[in-house]
Design a protein around this motif. Structure first.
Motif, PDB file in Angstrom:
ATOM      1  N   LYS A 121      -1.118  26.047  13.641  1.00 31.73           N
ATOM      2  CA  LYS A 121      -1.572  25.159  14.706  1.00 31.73           C
ATOM      3  C   LYS A 121      -2.284  23.970  14.068  1.00 31.73           C
ATOM      4  O   LYS A 121      -3.086  24.165  13.144  1.00 31.73           O
ATOM      5  CB  LYS A 121      -2.567  25.913  15.602  1.00 31.73           C
ATOM      6  CG  LYS A 121      -3.015  25.174  16.842  1.00 31.73           C
ATOM      7  CD  LYS A 121      -3.963  26.071  17.654  1.00 31.73           C
ATOM      8  CE  LYS A 121      -4.608  25.329  18.803  1.00 31.73           C
ATOM      9  NZ  LYS A 121      -3.665  24.734  19.759  1.00 31.73           N
ATOM     10  N   GLY A 122      -1.958  22.773  14.526  1.00 34.16           N
ATOM     11  CA  GLY A 122      -2.738  21.612  14.106  1.00 34.16           C
ATOM     12  C   GLY A 122      -2.081  20.694  13.085  1.00 34.16           C
ATOM     13  O   GLY A 122      -2.632  19.648  12.774  1.00 34.16           O
ATOM     14  N   ALA A 123      -0.908  21.070  12.549  1.00 32.40           N
ATOM     15  CA  ALA A 123      -0.183  20.103  11.703  1.00 32.40           C
ATOM     16  C   ALA A 123       0.510  19.115  12.647  1.00 32.40           C
ATOM     17  O   ALA A 123       0.668  19.380  13.834  1.00 32.40           O
ATOM     18  CB  ALA A 123       0.831  20.799  10.823  1.00 32.40           C
ATOM     19  N   SER A 133       0.329  16.624  17.474  1.00 29.73           N
ATOM     20  CA  SER A 133      -0.259  17.807  16.873  1.00 29.73           C
ATOM     21  C   SER A 133       0.467  19.023  17.437  1.00 29.73           C
ATOM     22  O   SER A 133       0.569  19.186  18.648  1.00 29.73           O
ATOM     23  CB  SER A 133      -1.743  17.843  17.229  1.00 29.73           C
ATOM     24  OG  SER A 133      -2.310  19.022  16.740  1.00 29.73           O
ATOM     25  N   MET A 134       0.985  19.871  16.546  1.00 31.87           N
ATOM     26  CA  MET A 134       1.902  20.922  16.999  1.00 31.87           C
ATOM     27  C   MET A 134       1.293  22.325  16.979  1.00 31.87           C
ATOM     28  O   MET A 134       0.386  22.608  16.192  1.00 31.87           O
ATOM     29  CB  MET A 134       3.148  20.900  16.108  1.00 31.87           C
ATOM     30  CG  MET A 134       3.872  19.555  16.151  1.00 31.87           C
ATOM     31  SD  MET A 134       5.419  19.555  15.221  1.00 31.87           S
ATOM     32  CE  MET A 134       4.816  19.481  13.552  1.00 31.87           C
ATOM     33  N   THR A 189      -0.637   4.669  18.219  1.00 30.51           N
ATOM     34  CA  THR A 189      -0.923   5.083  19.595  1.00 30.51           C
ATOM     35  C   THR A 189      -1.567   6.462  19.631  1.00 30.51           C
ATOM     36  O   THR A 189      -1.513   7.196  18.644  1.00 30.51           O
ATOM     37  CB  THR A 189       0.369   5.162  20.449  1.00 30.51           C
ATOM     38  OG1 THR A 189       1.234   6.107  19.823  1.00 30.51           O
ATOM     39  CG2 THR A 189       1.059   3.832  20.561  1.00 30.51           C
ATOM     40  N   SER A 190      -2.089   6.821  20.770  1.00 32.54           N
ATOM     41  CA  SER A 190      -2.709   8.132  20.959  1.00 32.54           C
ATOM     42  C   SER A 190      -1.631   9.219  20.975  1.00 32.54           C
ATOM     43  O   SER A 190      -0.487   8.978  21.357  1.00 32.54           O
ATOM     44  CB  SER A 190      -3.482   8.144  22.276  1.00 32.54           C
ATOM     45  OG  SER A 190      -3.022   9.165  23.122  1.00 32.54           O
ATOM     46  N   SER A 191      -2.015  10.417  20.597  1.00 30.92           N
ATOM     47  CA  SER A 191      -1.019  11.480  20.479  1.00 30.92           C
ATOM     48  C   SER A 191      -0.587  12.032  21.839  1.00 30.92           C
ATOM     49  O   SER A 191       0.342  12.804  21.929  1.00 30.92           O
ATOM     50  CB  SER A 191      -1.565  12.602  19.616  1.00 30.92           C
ATOM     51  OG  SER A 191      -2.517  13.322  20.355  1.00 30.92           O
TER      52      SER A 191
END
Ligand code: GTQ
Length: 345
Positions: A121-123, A133-134, A189-191
């Motif tokens: 989580k988090g990459a 963020s996946m 841009t924002s995710s």
């Protein structure tokens, strides 16, 4: 009579040898191997167990960095296609590892890619200046010819399955690739913006799209899971595939990636699917649950994070012991666009 036949055989062999020098060959010697009655795929049914491959992925992480490797991936090679970097005749798949703090440098290529997160989580993957963020079960696409880099600012390793149309693009000799000037692309841009723009069956009014690939590139698992749970509460499962959704390009309803169809299905606990076959050899990746796939004479016992393949036109059925959620992808949209796709059940 015998003499005539021998003469004829000799004459033919001589003829074949003569025309062979000019790069010609007789069709009648290979017609039925060329135009077969049914698909004759070299692809074999196979299951990669997470418990077997995950130590190899960890070991790869100790042997080479993501930066040095450019992409640190173990290719999943179909046993019927060894040495050809493919999981089916038309598709490439691999398991990519990004360790905490690592970056896989930015590049772009004409091959389209999908990421399906199996572990961690988090990459992130950055596409077109936006980082997503996946988490496990997320489906992310990198459209053809878009710069993409991957990184892992979290404190745990991440592993995802890559699916690419490499063999198809190779068949067509249409490959191009280039590195980005900078290792990581500038985030502009924002995710959450991509999901806000396209993830709600809406689009910004001024938006104009000029490719066949979905403008939505992040399909988070919680939304997919919720949709499948609602279907499971509200309607009976289909006798072959349970509850099954296809990821779409929200602008057109077509497949999210033009060359690869992508799906997520839920099999209720105790589900025993009917036999099925289709011309698109299919790669499955398990998110939740346990069960088995019976394909030909082979039984593939699957659990979370396992990947398995069902070859073109070989009958198979899916069974779930626990409620199971399974991602899959295939070349179905290509076959459909060319009026080639068939299924039977
Ligand atoms: O992440 O860009 O598994 O270019 C193979 C080729 C992943 C990627 C792969 C690639 C990538």
């Amino acid at each position: 009579m015998d003499t005539v036949q021998t003469n004829q055989t000799d004459a033919r062999a001589e003829f074949y040898a003569k025309i062979d020098k000019g790069n010609c060959t007789p069709l009648w010697e290979s017609l039925h191997a060329l135009i077969t009655k049914t698909p004759n795929t070299p692809c074999l049914p196979y299951l990669w167990k997470w418990d077997q491959v995950s130590p190899w992925i960890e070991e790869a992480g100790r042997l080479i960095t993501a930066k040095e490797a450019e992409r640190r991936v173990l290719i999943l090679e179909n046993p019927g296609l060894r040495g050809r970097s493919r999981i089916t005749h038309s598709l490439y798949a691999g398991l990519q590892l990004i360790l905490p703090g690592e970056v896989a440098p930015a590049h772009r290529h004409s091959q389209s890619a999908l990421r399906f997160v199996l572990h961690g989580k988090g990459a992130y993957t950055a596409v077109n200046g936006e980082k997503v963020s996946m988490s496990v079960g997320d489906f992310v696409i990198t459209p053809s010819w878009t710069f993409h880099d991957h990184g892992n600012p979290s404190d745990e390793p991440m592993v995802w399955m890559d699916g690419l149309d490499v063999p198809m693009v190779e068949l067509l000799d249409a490959q191009f690739m280039e590195p980005n000037a900078a290792e990581s692309q500038e985030v502009t841009t924002s995710s959450e913006l991509n999901l806000a723009h396209f993830g709600n069956t809406m689009k910004p009014v001024e938006y104009r799209h000029n490719t066949k690939t979905s403008p939505l590139f992040w399909y988070p698992y919680d939304r997919t899971r919720e949709a499948l749970a609602t279907m499971n509460r509200a309607e009976d499962p289909h006798p072959v595939w349970g509850h099954k959704l296809q990821y779409t390009n929200p602008l057109t309803g077509a497949s999210a990636i033009p060359t690869m169809g992508t799906f997520m299905q839920l099999l209720p606990a105790g589900f025993k699917g009917q036999n099925y076959r289709s011309t698109d050899s299919t790669v499955y990746a398990v998110v939740e649950g346990k069960g088995r796939c019976r394909v030909g004479d082979t039984v593939l016992e699957f659990g979370p994070k396992d990947v398995f393949v069902c070859p073109s036109w070989m009958p198979y059925s899916l069974e779930a012991d626990d409620e199971s959620v399974i991602f899959s992808f295939s070349d179905r949209p290509v076959q459909q666009a060319l009026d080639l796709w068939r299924e039977q059940f």
